[in-house]
Design a protein around this motif. Structure first.
Motif, PDB file in Angstrom:
ATOM      1  N   ARG A  50       0.761  -1.334  -0.101  1.00 31.41           N
ATOM      2  CA  ARG A  50      -0.080  -0.188   0.054  1.00 31.41           C
ATOM      3  C   ARG A  50       0.971   1.292  -0.028  1.00 31.41           C
ATOM      4  NH1 ARG A  50      -0.244   3.399   3.552  1.00 31.41           N
ATOM      5  NH2 ARG A  50      -0.003   2.008   5.356  1.00 31.41           N
ATOM      6  N   VAL A  51       0.579   2.189  -0.624  1.00 25.13           N
ATOM      7  CA  VAL A  51       1.175   3.432  -0.917  1.00 25.13           C
ATOM      8  C   VAL A  51      -0.016   4.450  -0.628  1.00 25.13           C
ATOM      9  CG1 VAL A  51       3.370   2.819  -2.121  1.00 25.13           C
ATOM     10  CG2 VAL A  51       1.577   3.479  -3.345  1.00 25.13           C
ATOM     11  N   GLY A  52       0.501   5.590  -0.015  1.00 21.74           N
ATOM     12  CA  GLY A  52      -0.607   6.528  -0.070  1.00 21.74           C
ATOM     13  C   GLY A  52      -1.757   6.366   1.000  1.00 21.74           C
ATOM     14  N   GLU A  53      -2.627   7.217   1.435  1.00 21.41           N
ATOM     15  CA  GLU A  53      -3.645   7.016   2.442  1.00 21.41           C
ATOM     16  C   GLU A  53      -4.879   7.565   1.743  1.00 21.41           C
ATOM     17  OE1 GLU A  53      -2.098   6.552   6.730  1.00 21.41           O
ATOM     18  OE2 GLU A  53      -0.595   8.110   5.861  1.00 21.41           O
ATOM     19  N   GLY A  54      -5.913   7.176   2.763  1.00 20.33           N
ATOM     20  CA  GLY A  54      -7.399   7.649   2.198  1.00 20.33           C
ATOM     21  C   GLY A  54      -7.642   7.396   1.035  1.00 20.33           C
ATOM     22  N   ALA A  55      -8.168   8.498   0.198  1.00 18.21           N
ATOM     23  CA  ALA A  55      -8.756   8.591  -1.085  1.00 18.21           C
ATOM     24  C   ALA A  55      -7.250   8.297  -2.129  1.00 18.21           C
ATOM     25  CB  ALA A  55      -9.296  10.103  -1.445  1.00 18.21           C
ATOM     26  N   MET A 422       9.576  -3.232   7.869  1.00 19.74           N
ATOM     27  CA  MET A 422      10.685  -2.707   7.558  1.00 19.74           C
ATOM     28  C   MET A 422      11.025  -2.575   6.037  1.00 19.74           C
ATOM     29  SD  MET A 422      13.171  -4.024  10.637  1.00 19.74           S
ATOM     30  CE  MET A 422      14.664  -3.960   9.769  1.00 19.74           C
ATOM     31  N   LEU A 423      10.518  -3.736   5.516  1.00 19.19           N
ATOM     32  CA  LEU A 423      10.868  -3.929   3.962  1.00 19.19           C
ATOM     33  C   LEU A 423       9.950  -3.026   3.221  1.00 19.19           C
ATOM     34  CD1 LEU A 423      11.654  -5.669   1.473  1.00 19.19           C
ATOM     35  CD2 LEU A 423       9.913  -7.521   2.114  1.00 19.19           C
ATOM     36  N   LYS A 424       8.401  -2.998   3.492  1.00 22.07           N
ATOM     37  CA  LYS A 424       7.739  -1.944   2.697  1.00 22.07           C
ATOM     38  C   LYS A 424       8.141  -0.700   3.009  1.00 22.07           C
ATOM     39  CE  LYS A 424       4.051  -4.026   5.080  1.00 22.07           C
ATOM     40  NZ  LYS A 424       2.780  -4.102   5.497  1.00 22.07           N
ATOM     41  N   ASN A 425       8.432  -0.246   4.018  1.00 19.84           N
ATOM     42  CA  ASN A 425       8.841   1.140   4.409  1.00 19.84           C
ATOM     43  C   ASN A 425      10.003   1.517   3.500  1.00 19.84           C
ATOM     44  OD1 ASN A 425       6.716   2.075   6.091  1.00 19.84           O
ATOM     45  ND2 ASN A 425       7.946   1.772   7.881  1.00 19.84           N
ATOM     46  N   ALA A 426      11.039   0.653   3.528  1.00 20.58           N
ATOM     47  CA  ALA A 426      12.067   0.843   2.608  1.00 20.58           C
ATOM     48  C   ALA A 426      11.796   1.018   1.274  1.00 20.58           C
ATOM     49  CB  ALA A 426      13.153  -0.004   2.551  1.00 20.58           C
ATOM     50  N   ILE A 427      10.932   0.081   0.585  1.00 16.03           N
ATOM     51  CA  ILE A 427      10.488   0.209  -0.839  1.00 16.03           C
ATOM     52  C   ILE A 427       9.591   1.504  -0.951  1.00 16.03           C
ATOM     53  CG2 ILE A 427       8.851  -0.933  -2.459  1.00 16.03           C
ATOM     54  CD1 ILE A 427      11.492  -2.681  -2.048  1.00 16.03           C
ATOM     55  N   ARG A 428       8.706   2.029  -0.056  1.00 13.43           N
ATOM     56  CA  ARG A 428       7.804   3.222  -0.212  1.00 13.43           C
ATOM     57  C   ARG A 428       9.033   4.433  -0.172  1.00 13.43           C
ATOM     58  NH1 ARG A 428       4.595   0.751   4.469  1.00 13.43           N
ATOM     59  NH2 ARG A 428       2.610   0.228   3.356  1.00 13.43           N
ATOM     60  N   GLU A 429       9.903   4.341   0.641  1.00 17.26           N
ATOM     61  CA  GLU A 429      10.977   5.609   0.624  1.00 17.26           C
ATOM     62  C   GLU A 429      11.476   5.673  -0.782  1.00 17.26           C
ATOM     63  OE1 GLU A 429      12.161   5.863   5.313  1.00 17.26           O
ATOM     64  OE2 GLU A 429      13.245   4.427   4.131  1.00 17.26           O
ATOM     65  N   MET A 430      11.981   4.591  -1.173  1.00 20.91           N
ATOM     66  CA  MET A 430      12.858   4.321  -2.425  1.00 20.91           C
ATOM     67  C   MET A 430      11.874   4.861  -3.474  1.00 20.91           C
ATOM     68  SD  MET A 430      15.678   1.192  -2.086  1.00 20.91           S
ATOM     69  CE  MET A 430      14.867   0.133  -1.208  1.00 20.91           C
ATOM     70  N   GLY A 432       9.740   7.280  -3.357  1.00 21.83           N
ATOM     71  CA  GLY A 432       9.363   8.447  -3.014  1.00 21.83           C
ATOM     72  C   GLY A 432       8.106   8.722  -2.315  1.00 21.83           C
ATOM     73  N   TYR A 433       7.682   7.666  -1.810  1.00 24.45           N
ATOM     74  CA  TYR A 433       6.556   7.707  -0.629  1.00 24.45           C
ATOM     75  C   TYR A 433       6.940   7.949   0.529  1.00 24.45           C
ATOM     76  CZ  TYR A 433       3.607   6.328  -4.796  1.00 24.45           C
ATOM     77  OH  TYR A 433       2.955   5.948  -6.046  1.00 24.45           O
ATOM     78  N   PRO A 434       6.234   8.353   1.737  1.00 25.57           N
ATOM     79  CA  PRO A 434       6.658   8.346   2.969  1.00 25.57           C
ATOM     80  C   PRO A 434       6.541   6.992   3.602  1.00 25.57           C
ATOM     81  CG  PRO A 434       4.519   9.516   2.984  1.00 25.57           C
ATOM     82  CD  PRO A 434       4.748   9.147   1.524  1.00 25.57           C
ATOM     83  N   ALA A 435       7.434   6.637   4.644  1.00 18.51           N
ATOM     84  CA  ALA A 435       7.349   5.348   5.260  1.00 18.51           C
ATOM     85  C   ALA A 435       6.330   5.741   6.238  1.00 18.51           C
ATOM     86  CB  ALA A 435       8.859   5.055   5.823  1.00 18.51           C
ATOM     87  N   ASP A 436       5.190   5.005   6.090  1.00 20.30           N
ATOM     88  CA  ASP A 436       4.092   5.204   6.985  1.00 20.30           C
ATOM     89  C   ASP A 436       3.582   4.288   7.556  1.00 20.30           C
ATOM     90  OD1 ASP A 436       3.023   3.569   5.304  1.00 20.30           O
ATOM     91  OD2 ASP A 436       1.403   5.249   4.340  1.00 20.30           O
ATOM     92  N   GLU A 437       4.323   3.157   8.243  1.00 19.07           N
ATOM     93  CA  GLU A 437       3.924   2.318   9.143  1.00 19.07           C
ATOM     94  C   GLU A 437       5.144   2.275  10.168  1.00 19.07           C
ATOM     95  OE1 GLU A 437       2.520  -1.663   7.974  1.00 19.07           O
ATOM     96  OE2 GLU A 437       2.830  -1.029   6.018  1.00 19.07           O
ATOM     97  N   ALA A 438       4.741   2.146  11.509  1.00 20.88           N
ATOM     98  CA  ALA A 438       5.743   2.094  12.716  1.00 20.88           C
ATOM     99  C   ALA A 438       5.736   0.571  13.165  1.00 20.88           C
ATOM    100  CB  ALA A 438       5.277   3.039  13.880  1.00 20.88           C
ATOM    101  N   ILE A 439       7.179   0.518  13.615  1.00 20.77           N
ATOM    102  CA  ILE A 439       7.378  -0.716  14.426  1.00 20.77           C
ATOM    103  C   ILE A 439       7.225  -0.494  15.785  1.00 20.77           C
ATOM    104  CG2 ILE A 439       9.143  -2.653  14.870  1.00 20.77           C
ATOM    105  CD1 ILE A 439      10.328  -2.394  12.315  1.00 20.77           C
ATOM    106  N   ASP A 440       6.204  -1.110  16.403  1.00 18.05           N
ATOM    107  CA  ASP A 440       5.957  -1.033  17.803  1.00 18.05           C
ATOM    108  C   ASP A 440       6.685  -1.896  18.596  1.00 18.05           C
ATOM    109  OD1 ASP A 440       3.905   1.024  17.567  1.00 18.05           O
ATOM    110  OD2 ASP A 440       2.470  -0.533  17.159  1.00 18.05           O
TER     111      ASP A 440
END
Length: 440
Positions: A50-55, A422-430, A432-440
């Motif tokens: 998933r990239v982006g949020e909401g609409a 971690m994998l998804k966030n790195a792909i998002r960042e590369m 050009g999307y924000p890393a938008d999931e946190a590791i609790d």
């Protein structure tokens, strides 16, 4: 928009070891290119993020987010102690049926292994004679560097990734006098320090120096030392390791979070395996098994942490400080590549009442490892084009004993679902999307 350099030209994949895993990997890629097989198990080919949020929310495949190398652009090469080409190896290993190998026979036959940089003391059970004559470890490095340069020249590839898919070496403990700085490591190679410098370290050094990312698919100490991190920083190259997460450890990294998330207690976890391929043969040697044992044992301890939940995980063994955790591997030739893992998990629940979980995983080692090889190669190449270097923590998802900076007491992430984040966030960042999931 992604700022990663485009994947232009051909990608050379040089594999150390042309045995069951790598011949299965190569055959699968070549068959997939012809539309004759599906690359099942490969995240880069199937997973959607998933990239982006909401609409603006979209679920995209990796190559829709970042510029991955195309399977048609991969050119294979290898080193091995046995002279058989990739076709002969695929047939001999008996992982795949002949009918699934023959359509790409011509291409596989052209993959003839270069002589391996080998030291029998590191894998006593291997008898191959396709071996370099190196007087010192430094000469080993020089010859391997020349191999990489020649491979580039002969194939015309633009980039190279080097992947270790060979046997597990004898355990090499970290020696601060040799492994802490690049200068000390190079001095030891030049002094031919065979005790502290494993052949795999020569492969890693050669790869990084020739501008190729290096992936350690076995539990060897190879790149898990500060000197190699320094080299990766100096050459601006990514490194990843260690040990492909295929069968039992995949189960462990995915199942242990169930126990932890549900706040159940653990008294003990007993894991045993039987396998019969060349890997099993090498691991039948106690010094080689020690390397694997260290890697397999590390998974649980960072997911179910006694210090964080003493009531749940703070007892079980003699010292009464932690649950009992035992790992065994048994060489059993009749099984060949079809390994079997048994896990017996002793848990307890409400008011301390005991329960048991049994997991029996009948898996095919190379069938699980081949897609990991593909993903690690494509994502390491991607990281290099993005200017990422040093330890690639986002690749922990694919590895049994993820690399981490133990000199700073960093704890590796072994929890499968945190690794996936971690994998998804790195792909998002590369991409050009924000890393938008946190590791609790």
């Amino acid at each position: 928009m992604s700022n990663v350099k485009k994947a232009e030209g051909k990608l050379g994949v040089l594999v150390v070891g042309l045995g069951a895993v790598s011949s299965t990997f190569m055959t699968g890629v070549l068959m997939t290119r012809k539309g004759l097989a599906k690359p099942v198990g490969s995240m880069t080919q199937y997973d959607r993020i998933r990239v982006g949020e909401g609409a603006d929310k979209k679920y995209l495949k990796y190559n829709e987010i970042v510029p991955l190398a195309d399977l048609n652009d991969i050119v294979f090469g290898a080193w091995d102690v046995y002279p058989q080409n990739a076709y002969e190896s695929a047939i001999n290993c008996e992982v795949l049926k002949e009918k699934d190998i023959n359509p790409v026979k011509d291409e596989l036959e052209k993959i003839v292994p270069m002589k391996a940089a080998f030291d029998k003391n590191y894998a006593k059970r291997l008898e191959g004679n396709n071996v370099k004559d190196c007087k010192t470890r430094w000469e080993m490095v020089e010859q391997l560097r020349e191999d990489i340069r020649n491979f580039k020249k002969e194939t015309g590839v633009d980039r190279v990734v080097v992947l270790w898919a060979a046997s597990t070496e004898v355990y090499v403990p970290v020696n601060e006098k040799v492994h802490n700085t690049l200068a000390d490591l190079e001095a030891a190679m030049k002094a031919d320090d065979r005790e502290n410098i494993a052949p795999s370290m020569c492969y890693a050094y050669a790869a990084l120096t020739e501008g190729a990312p290096f992936i350690m698919g076995a539990p060897n100490t190879t790149v898990d030392i500060p000197a190699m991190w320094e080299l990766a920083e100096k050459t601006k190259m990514p490194i990843a390791g260690k040990d492909f997460k295929t069968g039992q450890t995949l189960v462990k990294s995915g199942f242990a979070p169930i126990i932890g998330t549900r706040c159940l207690g653990l008294n003990g976890w007993f894991s045993t395996n039987i396998l019969g391929n060349r890997d099993g043969l090498v691991l039948d040697e106690p010094a080689n098994f020690r390397t694997k044992e260290v890697s397999k044992l590390s998974t649980l301890e960072s997911i179910l942490v006694p210090e964080e939940q003493p009531d749940l995980y703070g007892h079980g063994n003699d010292e009464d400080t932690q649950y009992y955790h035992k790992v065994r591997i048994n060489y059993y030739p009749p099984r060949n590549d079809n390994k079997e893992g048994w896990d017996n998990i002793d848990i307890f629940g409400w008011m301390g009442y005991p329960m048991q979980i049994k997991i029996n995983f009948l898996c095919r080692d190379s069938i699980l490892a081949a897609p990991l090889c593909l993903d690690l190669v494509l994502l390491s190449d991607l990281a290099a084009r993005d200017g990422r270097y040093g330890i690639q923590r986002f690749l922990s998802f694919f590895l049994k004993s993820p690399m981490h900076d133990y000199t700073k007491n960093e704890v590796p992430v072994n929890h499968l679902f945190q690794q996936y984040t971690m994998l998804k966030n790195a792909i998002r960042e590369m991409g050009g999307y924000p890393a938008d999931e946190a590791i609790d």
